[in-house]
Scaffold this active site. Structure first.
Site, PDB file in Angstrom:
ATOM      1  N   ARG A  67       0.858  -1.196   0.000  1.00 46.33           N
ATOM      2  CA  ARG A  67       0.000   0.000   0.000  1.00 46.33           C
ATOM      3  C   ARG A  67       0.889   1.240   0.000  1.00 46.33           C
ATOM      4  O   ARG A  67       0.627   2.223  -0.676  1.00 46.33           O
ATOM      5  CB  ARG A  67      -0.961   0.010   1.194  1.00 46.33           C
ATOM      6  CG  ARG A  67      -1.668   1.358   1.373  1.00 46.33           C
ATOM      7  CD  ARG A  67      -2.950   1.306   2.208  1.00 46.33           C
ATOM      8  NE  ARG A  67      -2.894   0.404   3.326  1.00 46.33           N
ATOM      9  CZ  ARG A  67      -2.155   0.614   4.440  1.00 46.33           C
ATOM     10  NH1 ARG A  67      -1.434   1.705   4.570  1.00 46.33           N
ATOM     11  NH2 ARG A  67      -2.156  -0.277   5.405  1.00 46.33           N
ATOM     12  N   TYR A 119     -16.913  16.274 -15.578  1.00 45.89           N
ATOM     13  CA  TYR A 119     -17.160  14.834 -15.626  1.00 45.89           C
ATOM     14  C   TYR A 119     -18.193  14.476 -14.554  1.00 45.89           C
ATOM     15  O   TYR A 119     -18.044  14.888 -13.386  1.00 45.89           O
ATOM     16  CB  TYR A 119     -15.847  14.091 -15.391  1.00 45.89           C
ATOM     17  CG  TYR A 119     -16.022  12.595 -15.311  1.00 45.89           C
ATOM     18  CD1 TYR A 119     -16.347  11.850 -16.433  1.00 45.89           C
ATOM     19  CD2 TYR A 119     -15.886  11.926 -14.105  1.00 45.89           C
ATOM     20  CE1 TYR A 119     -16.528  10.481 -16.366  1.00 45.89           C
ATOM     21  CE2 TYR A 119     -16.062  10.546 -14.018  1.00 45.89           C
ATOM     22  CZ  TYR A 119     -16.382   9.833 -15.153  1.00 45.89           C
ATOM     23  OH  TYR A 119     -16.571   8.480 -15.075  1.00 45.89           O
ATOM     24  N   ASP A 191      -7.771  18.415 -14.479  1.00 46.34           N
ATOM     25  CA  ASP A 191      -8.057  17.060 -14.942  1.00 46.34           C
ATOM     26  C   ASP A 191      -7.632  17.014 -16.415  1.00 46.34           C
ATOM     27  O   ASP A 191      -8.283  17.602 -17.278  1.00 46.34           O
ATOM     28  CB  ASP A 191      -9.564  16.778 -14.779  1.00 46.34           C
ATOM     29  CG  ASP A 191      -9.960  15.378 -15.214  1.00 46.34           C
ATOM     30  OD1 ASP A 191      -9.231  14.764 -16.021  1.00 46.34           O
ATOM     31  OD2 ASP A 191     -11.024  14.903 -14.764  1.00 46.34           O
ATOM     32  N   LYS A 216      -8.366   5.987 -19.381  1.00 52.06           N
ATOM     33  CA  LYS A 216      -8.716   6.474 -20.710  1.00 52.06           C
ATOM     34  C   LYS A 216      -7.487   6.429 -21.626  1.00 52.06           C
ATOM     35  O   LYS A 216      -6.989   5.378 -21.923  1.00 52.06           O
ATOM     36  CB  LYS A 216      -9.327   7.871 -20.587  1.00 52.06           C
ATOM     37  CG  LYS A 216     -10.365   7.999 -19.451  1.00 52.06           C
ATOM     38  CD  LYS A 216     -11.630   7.190 -19.662  1.00 52.06           C
ATOM     39  CE  LYS A 216     -12.510   7.112 -18.417  1.00 52.06           C
ATOM     40  NZ  LYS A 216     -12.873   8.383 -17.787  1.00 52.06           N
TER      41      LYS A 216
HETATM   42  C1  LIG Z   1     -13.345   8.797 -16.536  1.00 56.79           C
HETATM   43  C2  LIG Z   1     -13.042  10.140 -16.046  1.00 56.79           C
HETATM   44  C3  LIG Z   1     -12.815  10.386 -14.686  1.00 56.79           C
HETATM   45  C4  LIG Z   1     -12.954   9.314 -13.634  1.00 56.79           C
HETATM   46  O1  LIG Z   1     -11.975   8.333 -13.750  1.00 56.79           O
HETATM   47  P1  LIG Z   1     -12.197   6.775 -13.365  1.00 56.79           P
HETATM   48  O2  LIG Z   1     -10.912   6.151 -13.743  1.00 56.79           O
HETATM   49  O3  LIG Z   1     -13.382   6.293 -14.135  1.00 56.79           O
HETATM   50  O4  LIG Z   1     -12.454   6.758 -11.892  1.00 56.79           O
HETATM   51  C5  LIG Z   1     -12.493  11.679 -14.316  1.00 56.79           C
HETATM   52  N1  LIG Z   1     -12.403  12.685 -15.222  1.00 56.79           N
HETATM   53  C6  LIG Z   1     -12.610  12.478 -16.528  1.00 56.79           C
HETATM   54  C7  LIG Z   1     -12.491  13.614 -17.480  1.00 56.79           C
HETATM   55  C8  LIG Z   1     -12.936  11.208 -16.988  1.00 56.79           C
HETATM   56  O5  LIG Z   1     -13.175  11.027 -18.293  1.00 56.79           O
END
Ligand SMILES: *Cc1c(COP(=O)(O)O)cnc(C)c1O
Length: 400
Positions: A67, A119, A191, A216
């Site tokens: 962890r 998001y 983000d 992603k």
């Molecule tokens: C998918 C996504 C998230 C969340 O991420 P997870 O890996 O699904 O928890 C946050 N911000 C954006 C822009 C995303 O596309």
């Protein structure tokens, strides 16, 4: 336990330094990496272990419990730091776990300013989890960065932005927002999931924290759920590392390995995502049965000039509204697609289509959603790296 990880980071900082002058494409492959110490393995082995033998209490090789730190995760974290031009990377079990760790820097009474085109899962985390603990969130339009200042007061501790935004493809001027953040001593987190460091590196534009859903584009193959944070400042890295270890939402060694492998082709994939994205955005723009197309590469996009200056290209994410503009019009189209898969998520090699109102953004109340443009007929495309002609043919037969 607390200092062990940072020591590892500092020592690997040296490796990064020696590869610091590499350009981006080389950094995706080599950044922060070194051959494995045991056998010289070129890819970091998947250290599928929870614990590490000690010669005497505290006598270990920098790893004591997975962890706190795991060598495969550390390899990923160093790669993330390198490609985002930061000093410290932290990998989490999901993008939302990474965001969760950032908000845990705050205290009850603190305020956050964020965008109204966020998001859906981030919005849900802020509203449904953290408001309960006395943190206040303001969701505002940020196409004009100056408008943010009205929402900053002595309690404001964080500005949270996404650019391009999801799914409306609004562009926020990172440099302008970071100037405001610095003026008011507020942290700025970006983000960077949609753009990836191939297109933009927010830390270079003045942001304090970069966040990724590595699920992603970084992972890139729709086979893993991972989150990431990258920062430059050591004190901030220490605080976030404390939260990562104390709250424990880390990602496992197998998932770390998969994202590391994904990052090595990020630049090649992104190049094709951008080429295909451009072709499809223009195809949709000229289609008589399409009402509106959202893509930051159009010259009449309200923040085209900012997109052009802060991004290297315009990406493969596109939203559009079919003529008729009804819920049913959109559903009919997404059901007919054959090469595009109807699915949540984005950023993989395969093309996906989504219906935000009923899928990714269903957790946002309809009135809130529609205020920012996420109407019932909106369709979002994550354009993959297949042959352009096949993708266009598929859209042709579906939009009738
Ligand atoms: C998918 C996504 C998230 C969340 O991420 P997870 O890996 O699904 O928890 C946050 N911000 C954006 C822009 C995303 O596309």
């Amino acid at each position: 336990m607390y200092s062990a990880k940072i020591t590892i980071h500092l020592s690997s900082n040296k490796i990064r330094m020696s590869k610091n002058n590499l350009k981006f494409n080389s950094k995706t492959i080599h950044g922060g990496q070194q051959p494995d110490k045991a056998y010289g393995a070129v890819m970091p082995p998947i250290y599928q272990t929870s614990t590490y033998a000690q010669s005497s209490p505290g006598g270990h090789k920098g790893f004591e419990y997975s962890r706190s730190a795991n060598p495969t995760r550390t390899a990923l974290e160093n790669s993330l730091a390198s490609i985002e031009n930061g000093n410290y990377g932290l990998a989490f079990g999901s993008g939302l776990a990474a965001i969760d760790a950032v908000i845990k820097l705050l205290n009850p009474g603190d305020e956050v300013v964020s965008t109204n085109d966020l998001y859906g899962g981030s919005y849900r985390l802020f509203k449904k989890i953290f408001e309960k603990y006395g943190i206040t969130f303001h969701f505002i339009g940020m196409e004009n960065a100056a408008s943010i200042e009205d929402y900053i007061n002595s309690k404001t501790k964080l500005i949270w932005i996404e650019t391009p935004t999801n799914p409306m493809m609004n562009i926020i001027d990172i440099t302008a927002v970071s100037k405001l953040a610095k003026k008011h001593s507020v942290l700025l987190a970006v983000d960077n999931t949609f753009a990836t460091p191939y297109l933009q590196t927010p830390l270079d534009l003045g942001a304090d924290i970069v966040m990724h859903s590595a699920t992603k584009y970084l992972g890139g193959h729709s086979d893993v759920v991972v989150g990431a944070l990258v920062v430059k400042d050591k004190e901030l890295a220490d605080e976030l590392y404390f939260i990562q270890n104390a709250s424990g939402a880390v990602c496992g060694p197998m998932d770390s390995f998969l994202v590391l492998r994904g990052i090595k082709t990020l630049h090649v994939r992104m190049q094709r995502h951008c080429e295909n994205g451009k072709a499809i955005a223009n195809f949709l723009l000229n289609h008589p049965k399409v009402e509106k197309v959202y893509w930051p590469g159009f010259k009449n996009h309200p923040n085209y000039e900012i997109a052009k200056s802060q991004m290297k290209d315009f990406g493969g994410m596109i939203s559009f509204i079919p003529k008729g503009s009804s819920y049913e019009d959109a559903i009919k189209i997404v059901e007919k697609l054959k090469v595009f898969t109807l699915a949540e998520s984005l950023g993989g090699v395969e093309s996906l289509a989504g219906h935000p109102a009923s899928m990714t953004h269903a957790s946002i109340p309809k009135e809130e959603r529609e205020k920012s443009g996420v109407v019932d007929a909106l369709i979002r495309l994550s354009v993959g790296i297949e042959d352009q002609e096949d993708l266009i043919e598929d859209l042709k037969q579906a939009i009738t």
